[in-house]
Design a protein around this motif. Structure first.
Motif, short mmCIF file in Angstrom:
data_model
loop_
_atom_site.label_atom_id
_atom_site.label_comp_id
_atom_site.label_asym_id
_atom_site.label_seq_id
_atom_site.Cartn_x
_atom_site.Cartn_y
_atom_site.Cartn_z
N THR A 94 -91.51 -20.25 28.25
CA THR A 94 -91.29 -20.95 26.98
C THR A 94 -90.18 -21.99 27.03
OG1 THR A 94 -89.66 -19.33 26.17
CG2 THR A 94 -92.01 -18.83 25.81
N GLY A 95 -89.30 -21.90 28.03
CA GLY A 95 -88.15 -22.79 28.08
C GLY A 95 -87.02 -22.35 27.17
N GLY A 96 -87.21 -21.22 26.47
CA GLY A 96 -86.16 -20.71 25.59
C GLY A 96 -85.22 -19.78 26.33
N ASP A 97 -84.37 -19.10 25.58
CA ASP A 97 -83.42 -18.16 26.16
C ASP A 97 -84.13 -16.88 26.59
OD1 ASP A 97 -81.57 -20.03 25.47
OD2 ASP A 97 -80.67 -18.89 23.83
N ALA A 98 -83.73 -16.34 27.73
CA ALA A 98 -84.31 -15.09 28.23
C ALA A 98 -83.20 -14.18 28.71
CB ALA A 98 -85.29 -15.37 29.36
N TYR A 99 -83.30 -12.90 28.35
CA TYR A 99 -82.30 -11.90 28.74
C TYR A 99 -83.00 -10.69 29.34
CZ TYR A 99 -79.51 -14.78 25.60
OH TYR A 99 -78.88 -15.84 24.99
N LEU A 100 -82.44 -10.18 30.42
CA LEU A 100 -82.99 -9.00 31.08
C LEU A 100 -81.86 -8.00 31.30
CD1 LEU A 100 -85.45 -7.66 32.52
CD2 LEU A 100 -84.60 -8.68 34.64
N VAL A 101 -81.96 -6.83 30.65
CA VAL A 101 -80.98 -5.76 30.84
C VAL A 101 -81.38 -4.98 32.09
CG1 VAL A 101 -79.88 -3.74 29.81
CG2 VAL A 101 -80.69 -5.61 28.34
N VAL A 102 -80.44 -4.80 33.02
CA VAL A 102 -80.71 -4.12 34.27
C VAL A 102 -79.80 -2.89 34.38
CG1 VAL A 102 -80.87 -4.30 36.78
CG2 VAL A 102 -81.29 -6.32 35.35
N GLU A 103 -80.41 -1.72 34.48
CA GLU A 103 -79.67 -0.48 34.73
C GLU A 103 -79.78 -0.18 36.22
OE1 GLU A 103 -77.36 2.88 34.14
OE2 GLU A 103 -77.75 1.18 32.81
N LEU A 104 -78.64 -0.21 36.91
CA LEU A 104 -78.60 -0.03 38.36
C LEU A 104 -78.30 1.43 38.70
CD1 LEU A 104 -76.54 -3.23 39.21
CD2 LEU A 104 -78.94 -2.86 39.78
N LYS A 105 -79.13 2.04 39.50
CA LYS A 105 -78.92 3.41 39.93
C LYS A 105 -78.89 3.47 41.45
CE LYS A 105 -79.15 5.30 35.78
NZ LYS A 105 -77.91 5.76 35.12
N GLN A 106 -77.91 4.23 41.99
CA GLN A 106 -77.82 4.41 43.43
C GLN A 106 -78.55 5.65 43.91
OE1 GLN A 106 -73.95 3.32 45.32
NE2 GLN A 106 -73.17 3.47 43.23
#
Length: 624
Positions: A94-106
């Motif tokens: 879309t060319g708009g704002d994009a956010y991705l929440v990333v939960e990192l697990k070891q």
């Protein structure tokens, strides 16, 4: 809102630059958190950053997305909980704002806990079951959508993934049993190629700095008020977003209920947490879900104000809903395990026994109240904050409950919410109050400030009221409270309240004593929630259990500073609960706990005034 931010490419370089020590990345992040949110990260958190963040940064660079912004340890608004990473960039589609929440697990290996799709056991990790990481990241996404103005009406701009970058598919195969959606995707090292493709699908190879700015500078919408949503929560569908340990506590209770039913067994759950940590949100979420499932469930407290409000607000127009809310002393003759679940909110208000002067002789016994509550249900759930014991005879503690449960050889689950205070998201403020009142540490410490919470002295009660009224006029909720240092009169014959709280030429009445409104002043149980409540000064028994945006506290002469520390003076207290049978040591703790409760009702800020000049000067120095 705060976060440690870097573009993926610059962070990857920072993490691998041979000219600096390997621990440089974690030290930079730790210093940022100490400076912005007054948190000193643990060694485990630092090791996690050094091992996980470079992996994600290199993945972004390898995907051709080195200009995407990484917002690390992003603090969720109105809570001290932090998401591992929020990626900010330009939406490829879309060319708009994009956010991705990333939960990192070891994690390297994990499996479902007793075939429950919401709970997992992690190999080599102590502490019992954990929340499924996909469910955890979905909670963060839903919470952000509720509170961040930049995301309002833009559900497609926010997505979430859990990335188990050390695990192979075969080692966490169970975790794929949970259905995934755009806010709860799951990737492992086996699926790194698919993860890179997914990242390319989300973001265009363009700078994300402006997108990150819009998120970090976004307005925070007013938080959902517990009691305004309770009716829909109980009678319709779940309205609250539960985060991390909140959701973990919720799922552990549901799991225990299922297990107790299948195995004809009995378990006890204890949830501890400070003011605003979500105990009552958990309680109402459980009450709503279990009642919708047709379970035999009740909610109980030892607070007349809190129970009365729940009966009148969520239970308005429905006797069935009203009957879900009971008092702790309602279970003296309850059938053994007659309920599936008993949710004991405000359990720090447990008393030694349920009997009082009105108890019929046939019901009088030495049976402990905690035993009555444990006996009443297959799964009794206790939610408490031990620093909120404010009356003689209140004895609800984790140790007390656990002792009585283990005496019956019952399985006990204990969950702490201490990382999630909702006083403006400020753990620092909660700690400051504990030190201020001598409930933790040796002496008060200066207020070092917090971007998310305001603490300020008022020079007079008039200024205190003016400051709060201006916030009320701006659409926020606000209340004044005071220590119990003035008499509390009955209403006058003309149905008006006596102005008992008098300081110089300023005066205001206490809140109404009972369950009947007096003129425009609401009944005591509704003081914290109805508009007319601002015109009276609340006491601890009315304020306890509630929260509002802006908080004003009058410290009376029962608590003064001498030689740099607070001292209690019980002779100045008008609290009828402090009887001759209350020792000086007990009175000291109860007075301090009273002010701890009063000082921690605000979600955005607290104004404080002391009637004692030396104390007022001391508070001004600490908060300047």
């Amino acid at each position: 809102m705060t976060a440690f931010r870097h573009s993926a490419e610059s962070l990857a370089k920072l993490a691998t630059d041979g000219s600096v020590p390997e621990k440089r990345l974690s030290e930079v992040i730790a210093e940022h958190l100490r400076r912005t949110v007054r948190v000193n990260p643990s060694e485990a958190e630092r090791r996690s950053w050094d091992r996980s963040l470079p992996v994600l940064a290199r993945d972004l660079v390898d995907a051709g997305l080195g200009d995407v912004e990484m917002l690390i340890e992003y603090q969720l608004p109105l809570t001290s909980k932090r998401a591992d990473v929020v990626l900010a960039g330009v939406d490829r589609r879309t060319g708009g704002d994009a956010y991705l929440v990333v939960e990192l697990k070891q994690w390297s290996r994990a499996e479902l806990f007793e075939e429950d799709p919401d709970l997992v056991l992690v190999e080599g990790t102590p502490g019992g079951p954990k929340l499924h990481p996909a469910l955890q990241v979905r909670g963060y996404c839903d919470y952000l959508a509720d509170f961040v103005g930049a995301l309002e009406g833009r559900d497609d701009a926010l997505r979430g993934v859990a990335y188990l970058h050390n695990a192979a598919d075969l080692d966490i195969q169970d975790l794929y049993a949970r259905e995934q959606d755009e806010r709860s995707r799951l990737f492992t090292k086996t699926r790194r190629g698919a993860f890179l493709t997914y990242l390319r699908d989300q973001f265009a190879p363009e700078p994300g700095a402006d997108v990150a700015d819009r998120l970090l500078n976004s307005a925070v919408r007013p938080s959902k008020q517990l009691l305004k949503l309770a009716a829909r929560e109980i009678k319709d569908r779940e309205q609250f977003v539960l985060l991390a340990e909140q959701r973990l506590a919720y799922e552990i209770v549901l799991n225990a209920v299922d297990r107790a039913r299948r195995a004809d067994s009995k378990e006890v759950v204890i949830v501890t947490g400070g003011p605003g940590s979500g105990k009552s949100v958990i309680a109402l979420s459980l009450l709503g879900e279990l009642s919708r499932q047709g379970r035999a469930v009740l909610h109980a407290t030892g607070s007349r104000s809190f129970t009365g409000t729940l009966r009148k607000v969520p239970g308005k127009g429905s006797s069935k809903v009203k009957n879900l809310f009971k008092y702790f002393n309602s279970f003296m003759t309850a059938e053994q395990n007659g309920l599936e679940v008993l949710i004991c909110d405000e359990s720090h208000r447990l008393r030694e026994t349920s009997q009082n002067r009105y108890t019929p002789a046939r019901l009088r016994s030495d049976r402990r109240q905690v035993d009555e509550l444990i006996d009443a249900a297959r799964v009794p759930v206790f939610l408490l904050d031990e620093h909120q014991v404010v009356r003689p005879g209140e004895m609800g503690t984790t140790a007390e409950i656990r002792e009585h449960a283990e005496a019956r050889s019952l399985r006990v689950h204990e969950i702490s919410l201490d990382g999630q205070f909702r006083c403006g998201g400020s753990r620092a403020y909660e700690e400051w109050v504990l030190h201020l009142l001598g409930l933790r540490g040796d002496q008060p410490v200066p207020w070092s400030g917090d971007d998310h919470f305001t603490v300020s002295p008022a020079e007079s009660p008039q200024e205190l009221e003016t400051l709060l009224r201006s916030r009320l006029d701006e659409g926020y909720s606000a209340r004044m409270t005071a220590g119990f240092c003035w008499p509390w009169s009955d209403p006058q014959s003309d149905d008006t309240l006596v102005h008992d709280v008098r300081i110089g030429d300023w005066s205001r009445p206490w809140n109404v004593k009972n369950d009947r409104a007096v003129g425009s002043a609401p009944a005591s149980a509704l003081w914290a929630t109805l508009d007319g409540g601002f015109e009276q000064v609340g006491c601890v028994y009315t304020a306890q259990g509630f929260e509002y945006d802006w908080n004003g506290v009058i410290i009376g002469p029962d608590l003064v500073v001498r030689d740099g520390r607070f001292h209690t003076r019980r002779a100045f207290s008008k609290d009828p609960a402090l009887t001759r049978g209350t020792t000086d040591e007990q009175a000291d703790r109860l007075i301090r706990n009273t002010y701890k409760v009063l000082l921690t009702r605000g979600m955005i800020g607290t104004f404080v005034y002391s009637t004692d000049p030396e104390t007022q000067e001391f508070l001004s120095r600490l908060t300047s």
